[in-house]
Design an enzyme around this catalytic site. Structure first.
Site, mmCIF file in Angstrom:
data_model
loop_
_atom_site.group_PDB
_atom_site.id
_atom_site.type_symbol
_atom_site.label_atom_id
_atom_site.label_comp_id
_atom_site.label_asym_id
_atom_site.label_seq_id
_atom_site.Cartn_x
_atom_site.Cartn_y
_atom_site.Cartn_z
ATOM 1 N N ASP A 99 -136.303 -37.460 -5.000
ATOM 2 C CA ASP A 99 -136.026 -37.923 -6.524
ATOM 3 C C ASP A 99 -134.901 -38.839 -6.650
ATOM 4 O O ASP A 99 -135.062 -40.094 -6.859
ATOM 5 C CB ASP A 99 -135.988 -36.725 -7.490
ATOM 6 C CG ASP A 99 -134.942 -35.477 -6.694
ATOM 7 O OD1 ASP A 99 -134.132 -35.697 -5.950
ATOM 8 O OD2 ASP A 99 -135.187 -34.410 -7.422
ATOM 9 N N GLU B 250 -133.634 -32.465 -16.827
ATOM 10 C CA GLU B 250 -134.581 -33.636 -16.437
ATOM 11 C C GLU B 250 -135.327 -34.069 -17.799
ATOM 12 O O GLU B 250 -135.642 -35.270 -17.939
ATOM 13 C CB GLU B 250 -135.423 -33.614 -15.184
ATOM 14 C CG GLU B 250 -134.534 -33.460 -13.977
ATOM 15 C CD GLU B 250 -134.102 -32.042 -13.594
ATOM 16 O OE1 GLU B 250 -134.587 -31.311 -14.542
ATOM 17 O OE2 GLU B 250 -133.269 -31.884 -12.760
ATOM 18 N N GLU C 145 -124.831 -32.517 -2.884
ATOM 19 C CA GLU C 145 -124.037 -31.936 -3.940
ATOM 20 C C GLU C 145 -123.042 -31.961 -4.313
ATOM 21 O O GLU C 145 -122.426 -32.108 -5.418
ATOM 22 C CB GLU C 145 -124.480 -30.344 -3.797
ATOM 23 C CG GLU C 145 -125.924 -29.748 -3.732
ATOM 24 C CD GLU C 145 -126.853 -29.932 -5.144
ATOM 25 O OE1 GLU C 145 -126.272 -30.301 -6.022
ATOM 26 O OE2 GLU C 145 -127.919 -29.659 -4.936
ATOM 27 N N ARG D 117 -121.875 -33.760 -7.968
ATOM 28 C CA ARG D 117 -121.101 -33.132 -8.961
ATOM 29 C C ARG D 117 -119.471 -33.253 -8.681
ATOM 30 O O ARG D 117 -118.804 -33.396 -9.943
ATOM 31 C CB ARG D 117 -121.385 -31.456 -8.545
ATOM 32 C CG ARG D 117 -122.832 -31.019 -8.531
ATOM 33 C CD ARG D 117 -123.233 -29.609 -8.489
ATOM 34 N NE ARG D 117 -124.335 -29.315 -8.225
ATOM 35 C CZ ARG D 117 -125.380 -28.282 -8.695
ATOM 36 N NH1 ARG D 117 -124.712 -27.431 -9.549
ATOM 37 N NH2 ARG D 117 -126.402 -28.306 -8.215
#
Ligand code: NAG
Ligand code: NAG
Length: 592
Positions: free
Chosen positions: A314, A494, A178, A182
């Site tokens: 993913d 998404e 993350e 980010r």
């Protein structure tokens, strides 16, 4: 005597003051790190954070070097758009303005109520630190501010972001994935767009911190990193069970950072992981795909039996074609891994669901392998996996495989279908459907649907169908859905991400209408007085979906950006010049 004693006392006091000064200076350096950036020369190429001063315990012996050849001209991604008629332009700009106004409202509330915190709580107007306390929403929004033309706000935000201190955190563990997507992604993209050197310095600082999590005997990173132990100099070793997405999604950010700084160490770090994946791709239990859980410690990416393009895996798949695009084809293993993994995913993970209108769409499920030749599909759907439509369409363009583009388009249609089918016009976080027996023809059969709701393939008689009706009513299942396990919508991007990419690739005007329907549905259900909030249950019909006082940074960083960009001129952040990381941060591609 007296004179000497007094002089000695002064000397003593002087020495104490000097020692005190030195000690406090060092402590200051240790706890607060570097001096303010304004005092530094950002062009000196040095990072001044704690992390850049740390000596690795397990230094890299042979550093992989960045490729030096000229990048290739990859096939064109975007469609050539014809000139736009006036009515279409007026409608598009009106919609774009509505999205921008929503962003401005949320940004304004974040600025006044939660400035420098990770998140605004959009109902109570409080603040929350969930990603290290380094201003996640601030950093995630920088490039959106630039893209939306909010230059004054952008400058104020960059000034503030320059003062973020990455030397410590209030959290126990730092999620390296993350933090990478980010913060590092946010700084790199804002730098690529604006050229403000302070942003590259911040990117380097975050990069130095993340790099410390790779200081293990085999140079595999800790994905849930004990930052405080690292500060104390404790030895680290990579973990046995890590999530594929969390270890396999560094390449875009790390390679971009190496390209921009000229320091190959991040490239080296990402490449070591990619090489392990490449070596083991054909020896997994579902050759071509890697399992959701892998061992970083053993460097074994081929042991477990669950495979999916969805949650926990993913972005690892997403980064394969995107890294190929980023480096202009200079690193062939990414293209190879992309093509081999999609062969398998298309064959085993994608399925056509049985729908009441018999629309020909695709969803992507989980594939579980017991024996080597016995893959079983769990026919689920997730909001998260909606990215896959955009990935396949983009990848298909880049490697010139129309099958991928077509499959990507059908996956995107599956998400659009699921949005439309729900009473509030928003698809749920996770659900299940019934796969068609044949992908070519799939007549709706109500009995079969009800059997699937019951979780049975055969049925003994009518009493059970009554039970199915009860479940359908109590779970509020629209026709086609066999279960909705997670009824939330948490402001995720998404679905609009894939609609945006497919629009840029195909130019289909109806996708602008689908995007607008999604936008109005989402804004209606999630709008609060201050901003927008995640909602707990999008299946309710007799009231507004209950809101949960949460607004993750990706709402401003991703969701609103994609909604804004689909209503932009198609050459604004063109997919032929930029590639988006998994947090929607566009990086400049290497072009010949
Ligand atoms: C295109 O992709 C499909 C599915 O992955 C594959 O079977 C086919 O061989 C590919 N075509 C080319 C020309 O590579
Ligand atoms: C629908 O499915 C049921 C159960 O599998 C089957 O018995 C029935 O013949 C099907 N109906 C049609 C019209 O195909």
């Amino acid at each position: 005597m007296l004179g000497v004693a007094r002089r000695r006392t002064w000397a003593y006091i002087f020495a104490v003051i000097v020692i005190f000064f030195i000690v406090s200076l060092r402590r200051n350096l240790d706890t607060h790190g570097f001096p303010p950036l304004s005092a530094l020369n950002p062009a000196d190429g040095l990072s001044h954070s704690r992390w850049s001063r740390m000596k690795p315990k397990y230094p890299v012996k042979s550093m992989r070097q960045l490729p030096t050849q000229k990048p290739q001209a990859l096939p064109k991604v975007q469609k050539s758009f014809p000139e736009e008629a006036d009515p279409a332009r007026i409608k598009r700009l009106k919609r774009q303005k509505a999205v921008k106004e929503a962003f401005q409202r949320c940004w304004g509330s974040y600025r006044t109520k939660a400035w420098m915190s990770d998140e605004l709580t959009p109902i109570s107007g409080g603040r929350r630190d969930t990603f290290g306390g380094w201003g996640a929403t601030l950093v995630d929004s920088l490039d959106t501010l630039w893209i939306m033309g909010m230059k004054k706000e952008f400058k104020e935000a960059v000034d503030a972001a320059s003062n973020i201190n990455f030397d410590g955190t209030t959290l126990e563990d730092v999620n390296i994935f993350e933090t990478n997507i980010r913060y590092l992604g946010g700084f790199l993209s804002a730098y690529d767009l604006s050229g403000d050197k302070r942003l590259l310095e911040k990117a380097r600082e975050v990069g130095e911190m993340l790099y410390a999590a790779f200081d293990t005997p085999n140079r595999m990173p800790l994905t849930r990193w004990k930052l405080h132990s690292a500060i104390q100099g404790q030895a680290q070793v990579a973990e046995d069970n890590v999530l594929l997405a969390e270890i396999g999604s560094f390449s875009l950010e790390f390679i971009r950072l190496s390209l921009l700084t000229g320091d190959p160490k991040w490239f080296d770090a990402a490449q070591r992981i990619a090489e392990v994946m490449h070596e083991q791709q054909a020896s997994t239990r579902l050759p071509g795909m890697w399992p959701v859980v892998v061992s970083a410690r053993q460097q074994a990416f081929n042991k477990h039996s669950e495979h999916t393009l969805g949650a926990m895996a993913d972005s690892m798949y997403e980064y394969l074609p995107k890294t190929h695009a980023l480096v202009g084809g200079l690193l062939p293993i990414y293209r190879e891994m992309y093509e081999a993994s999609m062969d398998t995913a298309i064959k085993y993970a994608l399925y056509r669901p049985m729908l009441p209108d018999e629309k020909d769409v695709l969803l992507s499920g989980m594939v579980v392998t017991q024996g080597k030749d016995d893959p079983k599909l769990q026919p689920e759907g997730q909001h998260l996996v909606c990215f896959a439509g955009g990935m396949l369409a983009l990848g298909g363009r880049l490697v010139e495989n129309q099958t991928h583009v077509d499959k990507g388009e059908k996956l995107m249609e599956g998400c659009v279908w699921a949005y439309k089918a729900m009473p509030n016009g928003i698809m749920p976080e996770t659900f299940s459907m019934l796969p068609c027996a044949s992908p070519d023809e799939c007549p709706w059969n109500e009995t079969m649907w009800k059997q699937a709701v019951l979780g049975r393939t055969s049925m003994d008689g009518d009493p059970e169908l009554t039970l199915a009706d009860k479940i359908i009513t109590s779970k509020r299942l629209p026709k086609g859905f066999t279960d909705i396990r997670d009824t939330r919508y948490i402001l995720r991007p998404e679905a609009i991400e894939s609609v945006f990419i497919l629009y840029r690739i195909t130019g289909r005007a109806d996708l602008l209408e689908s995007a607008w329907d999604m936008w109005t549905a989402i804004d209606d259900a999630t709008r609060t007085e201050l901003a927008n909030s995640a909602v707990n249950d999008i299946t309710v019909t007799d009231e507004k979906p209950p809101q949960s006082d949460s607004m993750e940074s990706f709402w401003l960083g991703e969701t609103l950006k994609y909604f804004y960009l689909i209503f932009s001129e198609p050459d604004h952040i063109s997919l032929d010049e930029y590639v988006f990381n998994t947090e929607a941060h566009p990086f400049k591609r290497l072009l010949p």
